[in-house]
Design an enzyme around this catalytic site. Structure first.
Site, PDB file in Angstrom:
ATOM      1  N   THR A   1      -0.909  -9.515  -5.809  1.00 54.71           N
ATOM      2  CA  THR A   1      -0.207  -8.200  -6.921  1.00 54.71           C
ATOM      3  C   THR A   1       0.813  -8.486  -7.518  1.00 54.71           C
ATOM      4  O   THR A   1       1.765  -9.331  -6.965  1.00 54.71           O
ATOM      5  CB  THR A   1      -0.106  -7.139  -6.107  1.00 54.71           C
ATOM      6  OG1 THR A   1      -1.413  -6.602  -5.367  1.00 54.71           O
ATOM      7  CG2 THR A   1       0.062  -5.742  -6.911  1.00 54.71           C
TER       8      THR A   1
ATOM      9  N   PHE B   1     -17.696 -13.241  -0.689  1.00 59.68           N
ATOM     10  CA  PHE B   1     -17.622 -12.041   0.309  1.00 59.68           C
ATOM     11  C   PHE B   1     -17.376 -12.130   1.700  1.00 59.68           C
ATOM     12  O   PHE B   1     -17.538 -11.074   2.279  1.00 59.68           O
ATOM     13  CB  PHE B   1     -19.160 -11.053  -0.031  1.00 59.68           C
ATOM     14  CG  PHE B   1     -19.384 -10.842  -1.598  1.00 59.68           C
ATOM     15  CD1 PHE B   1     -18.801  -9.605  -1.887  1.00 59.68           C
ATOM     16  CD2 PHE B   1     -20.136 -11.620  -2.258  1.00 59.68           C
ATOM     17  CE1 PHE B   1     -18.942  -9.265  -3.514  1.00 59.68           C
ATOM     18  CE2 PHE B   1     -20.140 -11.010  -3.773  1.00 59.68           C
ATOM     19  CZ  PHE B   1     -19.700 -10.070  -4.136  1.00 59.68           C
TER      20      PHE B   1
ATOM     21  N   GLU C   1     -12.682 -12.350   6.871  1.00 53.58           N
ATOM     22  CA  GLU C   1     -12.168 -13.114   7.970  1.00 53.58           C
ATOM     23  C   GLU C   1     -12.521 -12.759   9.391  1.00 53.58           C
ATOM     24  O   GLU C   1     -12.772 -11.665   9.736  1.00 53.58           O
ATOM     25  CB  GLU C   1     -10.402 -13.025   8.076  1.00 53.58           C
ATOM     26  CG  GLU C   1     -10.091 -13.483   6.505  1.00 53.58           C
ATOM     27  CD  GLU C   1      -8.519 -13.408   6.155  1.00 53.58           C
ATOM     28  OE1 GLU C   1      -8.108 -13.449   7.233  1.00 53.58           O
ATOM     29  OE2 GLU C   1      -8.102 -13.230   4.837  1.00 53.58           O
TER      30      GLU C   1
ATOM     31  N   ALA D   1     -17.186  -3.909  -4.627  1.00 56.74           N
ATOM     32  CA  ALA D   1     -17.740  -4.112  -3.263  1.00 56.74           C
ATOM     33  C   ALA D   1     -16.603  -3.817  -2.563  1.00 56.74           C
ATOM     34  O   ALA D   1     -16.788  -2.846  -1.478  1.00 56.74           O
ATOM     35  CB  ALA D   1     -18.096  -5.562  -3.113  1.00 56.74           C
TER      36      ALA D   1
ATOM     37  N   CYS E   1      -7.334  -8.337   0.847  1.00 59.18           N
ATOM     38  CA  CYS E   1      -8.236  -8.003  -0.162  1.00 59.18           C
ATOM     39  C   CYS E   1      -8.322  -6.433  -0.663  1.00 59.18           C
ATOM     40  O   CYS E   1      -8.082  -6.143  -1.656  1.00 59.18           O
ATOM     41  CB  CYS E   1      -9.622  -8.170   0.040  1.00 59.18           C
ATOM     42  SG  CYS E   1      -9.723 -10.077   0.036  1.00 59.18           S
TER      43      CYS E   1
ATOM     44  N   LYS F   1      -5.048  -4.974  -2.452  1.00 59.56           N
ATOM     45  CA  LYS F   1      -4.897  -5.613  -3.652  1.00 59.56           C
ATOM     46  C   LYS F   1      -6.073  -5.464  -4.846  1.00 59.56           C
ATOM     47  O   LYS F   1      -5.672  -5.151  -5.992  1.00 59.56           O
ATOM     48  CB  LYS F   1      -4.893  -6.965  -3.346  1.00 59.56           C
ATOM     49  CG  LYS F   1      -4.686  -8.116  -4.597  1.00 59.56           C
ATOM     50  CD  LYS F   1      -4.614  -9.601  -4.090  1.00 59.56           C
ATOM     51  CE  LYS F   1      -5.817 -10.162  -3.644  1.00 59.56           C
ATOM     52  NZ  LYS F   1      -6.979 -10.627  -4.369  1.00 59.56           N
TER      53      LYS F   1
ATOM     54  N   ARG G   1      -6.989   2.058  17.545  1.00 59.72           N
ATOM     55  CA  ARG G   1      -8.157   1.132  17.228  1.00 59.72           C
ATOM     56  C   ARG G   1      -9.464   1.754  17.849  1.00 59.72           C
ATOM     57  O   ARG G   1     -10.640   1.179  17.728  1.00 59.72           O
ATOM     58  CB  ARG G   1      -7.833  -0.471  17.422  1.00 59.72           C
ATOM     59  CG  ARG G   1      -6.981  -0.963  16.641  1.00 59.72           C
ATOM     60  CD  ARG G   1      -7.782  -1.095  15.254  1.00 59.72           C
ATOM     61  NE  ARG G   1      -6.770  -1.869  14.349  1.00 59.72           N
ATOM     62  CZ  ARG G   1      -7.203  -2.346  12.982  1.00 59.72           C
ATOM     63  NH1 ARG G   1      -8.578  -2.067  12.666  1.00 59.72           N
ATOM     64  NH2 ARG G   1      -6.442  -2.978  12.301  1.00 59.72           N
TER      65      ARG G   1
HETATM   66  C1  UDX Z   1     -12.655  -7.962   3.399  1.00 60.53           C
HETATM   67  C2  UDX Z   1     -14.244  -7.600   2.896  1.00 60.53           C
HETATM   68  O1  UDX Z   1     -15.029  -7.344   4.000  1.00 60.53           O
HETATM   69  C3  UDX Z   1     -14.919  -9.024   2.360  1.00 60.53           C
HETATM   70  O2  UDX Z   1     -16.182  -8.859   2.042  1.00 60.53           O
HETATM   71  C4  UDX Z   1     -13.953  -9.433   1.066  1.00 60.53           C
HETATM   72  O3  UDX Z   1     -14.444 -10.883   0.897  1.00 60.53           O
HETATM   73  C5  UDX Z   1     -12.451  -9.751   1.581  1.00 60.53           C
HETATM   74  O4  UDX Z   1     -12.098  -8.305   2.159  1.00 60.53           O
HETATM   75  P1  UDX Z   1     -11.632  -8.830   5.448  1.00 60.53           P
HETATM   76  O5  UDX Z   1     -10.368  -8.363   4.580  1.00 60.53           O
HETATM   77  O6  UDX Z   1     -11.408 -10.176   6.064  1.00 60.53           O
HETATM   78  O7  UDX Z   1     -12.762  -8.728   4.330  1.00 60.53           O
HETATM   79  O8  UDX Z   1     -11.782  -7.986   6.682  1.00 60.53           O
HETATM   80  P2  UDX Z   1     -12.768  -6.717   6.809  1.00 60.53           P
HETATM   81  O9  UDX Z   1     -13.385  -6.937   8.314  1.00 60.53           O
HETATM   82  O10 UDX Z   1     -13.335  -6.064   5.496  1.00 60.53           O
HETATM   83  O11 UDX Z   1     -11.603  -5.640   7.431  1.00 60.53           O
HETATM   84  C6  UDX Z   1     -10.576  -5.111   6.471  1.00 60.53           C
HETATM   85  C7  UDX Z   1      -9.650  -4.187   7.067  1.00 60.53           C
HETATM   86  O12 UDX Z   1     -10.408  -3.052   7.460  1.00 60.53           O
HETATM   87  C8  UDX Z   1      -9.064  -4.566   8.587  1.00 60.53           C
HETATM   88  O13 UDX Z   1      -7.952  -4.063   8.900  1.00 60.53           O
HETATM   89  C9  UDX Z   1     -10.148  -3.813   9.578  1.00 60.53           C
HETATM   90  O14 UDX Z   1      -9.545  -3.513  10.911  1.00 60.53           O
HETATM   91  C10 UDX Z   1     -10.270  -2.644   8.745  1.00 60.53           C
HETATM   92  N1  UDX Z   1     -11.751  -1.900   9.153  1.00 60.53           N
HETATM   93  C11 UDX Z   1     -12.801  -2.513   8.926  1.00 60.53           C
HETATM   94  C12 UDX Z   1     -11.532  -0.469   9.485  1.00 60.53           C
HETATM   95  O15 UDX Z   1     -10.258   0.108  10.066  1.00 60.53           O
HETATM   96  N2  UDX Z   1     -12.467   0.072  10.185  1.00 60.53           N
HETATM   97  C13 UDX Z   1     -13.856  -0.522   9.845  1.00 60.53           C
HETATM   98  O16 UDX Z   1     -15.027   0.246  10.141  1.00 60.53           O
HETATM   99  C14 UDX Z   1     -14.026  -1.835   9.235  1.00 60.53           C
END
Ligand code: UDX
Length: 450
Positions: A77, A145, A148, A207, A260, A263, A426
């Site tokens: 950002t 997509f 992590e 997405a 992600c 941002k 959590r």
């Molecule tokens: C995300 C997208 O899922 C992915 O497709 C994109 O390419 C990049 O951004 P990421 O940031 O690696 O991936 O992790 P993700 O599993 O999506 O979790 C993001 C955040 O949401 C985490 O802090 C996670 O703890 C939180 N989360 C996720 C929740 O609080 N509740 C949920 O049900 C799922």
């Protein structure tokens, strides 16, 4: 790129970076020293490295030799000027394009792997075409997509691969096909979607906005659950059974983090505003507002519960990463919760199985809320969870690491100041068991009466 190399032994993949230290780490003999911790990645690297996967700092040589170039520079950002705090900073992507244009002597396909605002490909193409040496470029958008912590699995078995290109020209279609062929060596054809460039760029932002929106939606309900006596876990399960809603991404939490979601939504909001679409911008911005509220609410709840003062009290954070199975801390809720508690002069002890002390201090210093010395005085980082909880007034669960479920909480309870509190941000621990031990409990979406 490691997975592309692993699945295509006939393609030579060279990963280049300006950061020599990082490249050296990717080349290190000891696979535990790779710069990114990601389950299964070490095996992929071991299989492909120095066969058809190479890591180098010689960027010009790699550009010169390549038929296809993936750009994966960061697009944070913007922290200055117009669009500050919202728009994507395209400085690195532009420098990258200029370097490609300067060096290229043969036709290339340039693939945008970084998440970019809609219509960036156009800017990229104009830089390449106007500063290059008459070389022909095709620009493709191929957003990533993967999440992590599950990156290798997500890459090996993707729900879909998305490729955007110039669908209306013969050269464009050929370029798209060349990239389809790379993925087709392991991804079933019906999972490879091709679109025009703008659809592809916007799909990535969409997405992430939809995924983040689900979390903010369930987090909004978590607050309502706490005051009404409903249980957010039960609500999520009940609605998730509706096949139109689906069961995934409905876990209430202390707030989403990661590089992600925030941002990309800010980026989407900025794009909408720049087209004068204020209602669209406000609609998506609310996802961020809700997420910020969830983090603040969690911190405030700790303060209120501890008799409205945490000054000089020791609060133990279990977890600092933005989610389990990663050492990434970008935008982690833990940073914001810690910052709020430190404002109230709490003393924080952090234990995270994968995050280094150096990283934690860096995250806090970046907040600019207090001096680095003050952060080091108030925050201690330890390598042992039992040690971390000794003499603490409260424990806060910030990351859903599996190992946190396995601890001996009776032993932890014994060494804490009484009354001993536990705040589960959590929803991973069994509140009934903790209560039976003697803890005062709070669980996100369930409240104190859980
Ligand atoms: C995300 C997208 O899922 C992915 O497709 C994109 O390419 C990049 O951004 P990421 O940031 O690696 O991936 O992790 P993700 O599993 O999506 O979790 C993001 C955040 O949401 C985490 O802090 C996670 O703890 C939180 N989360 C996720 C929740 O609080 N509740 C949920 O049900 C799922």
């Amino acid at each position: 790129m490691a997975v592309i190399a692993q699945k295509n032994p006939n393609i030579k993949v060279t990963v280049v970076d300006v950061n020599a230290k990082r490249i050296a780490a990717w080349n290190s003999e000891d696979l535990s020293q790779l710069p990114v911790f990601e389950p299964g990645l070490d095996d992929v690297i071991a299989e492909a490295r120095n066969k058809n996967l190479f890591f180098s700092t010689d960027i010009d040589a790699a550009i010169d030799a390549a038929d296809m170039i993936f750009t994966a520079v960061n697009t944070p950002t913007k922290s200055y000027g117009s669009g500050k705090g919202m728009a994507a900073d395209l400085k690195h992507i532009e420098l990258c394009a200029r370097q490609i244009a300067r060096v290229a002597k043969t036709d290339k396909i340039v693939v945008e792997k970084s998440t970019l605002p809609v219509r960036t490909a156009e800017a990229l193409k104009s830089i390449l075409d106007q500063t290059g040496n008459g070389v022909k470029f095709q620009i493709l958008s191929n957003p990533e997509f993967l999440a992590e912590g599950t990156a290798v699995k997500d890459l090996q078995e993707p729900d879909r691969v998305l490729i955007g290109g110039e669908t209306h020209t013969e050269e464009g279609r050929e370029a798209i096909q060349a990239l389809v062929d790379v993925y087709a060596s392991w991804v079933p054809k019906d999972r490879i979607i091709t679109t025009n460039v703008w659809s592809s760029e916007l799909s990535k932002l969409t997405a992430n906005a939809f995924l983040a929106q689900r979390i903010s939606s369930i987090n909004a309900m978590s607050e309502l659950c706490e005051v009404t006596g409903a249980d957010v876990h039960e609500v999520a399960h009940a609605i998730g059974q509706d096949s139109r809603i689906g069961p995934k991404f409905l876990k209430a939490s202390v707030g989403f983090g990661g590089s992600c979601f925030q941002k990309d939504i800010l980026n989407l909001v900025y794009i909408a505003k720049s087209y004068g679409l204020h209602e669209v911008a406000d609609y998506w911005e609310q996802v961020i507002i809700m997420n910020n509220h969830q983090k603040t609410r969690f911190a405030n709840n700790i303060v209120h519960t501890l008799y409205n003062t945490v000054s000089g009290k020791k609060i133990t954070f279990l977890g600092w990463a933005f989610k389990k199975d990663t050492n990434d801390t970008r935008e982690s809720a833990a940073i914001y919760v810690a910052d709020a508690l430190l404002e109230e002069q709490a003393e924080i002890v952090v234990y995270d199985p994968k995050v280094t002390a150096e990283q934690i201090y860096m995250d806090l210093d970046k907040q600019n809320s207090r001096s680095p010395e003050e952060n080091r005085r108030l925050v201690t980082i330890v390598n042992d969870p039992y040690e971390a909880c000794k003499s603490a007034h409260a424990i806060a669960i910030l990351t859903e690491w599996d190992e946190f479920k396995l601890y001996d909480y009776s032993r932890i309870y014994k060494d804490m100041i009484k009354p001993a509190f536990i705040f589960d941000g959590r929803d991973i621990l069994d509140m009934a068991t903790l209560k039976a031990i003697g803890f005062e409990t709070y669980c996100i979406g369930k409240g104190k009466e859980a």
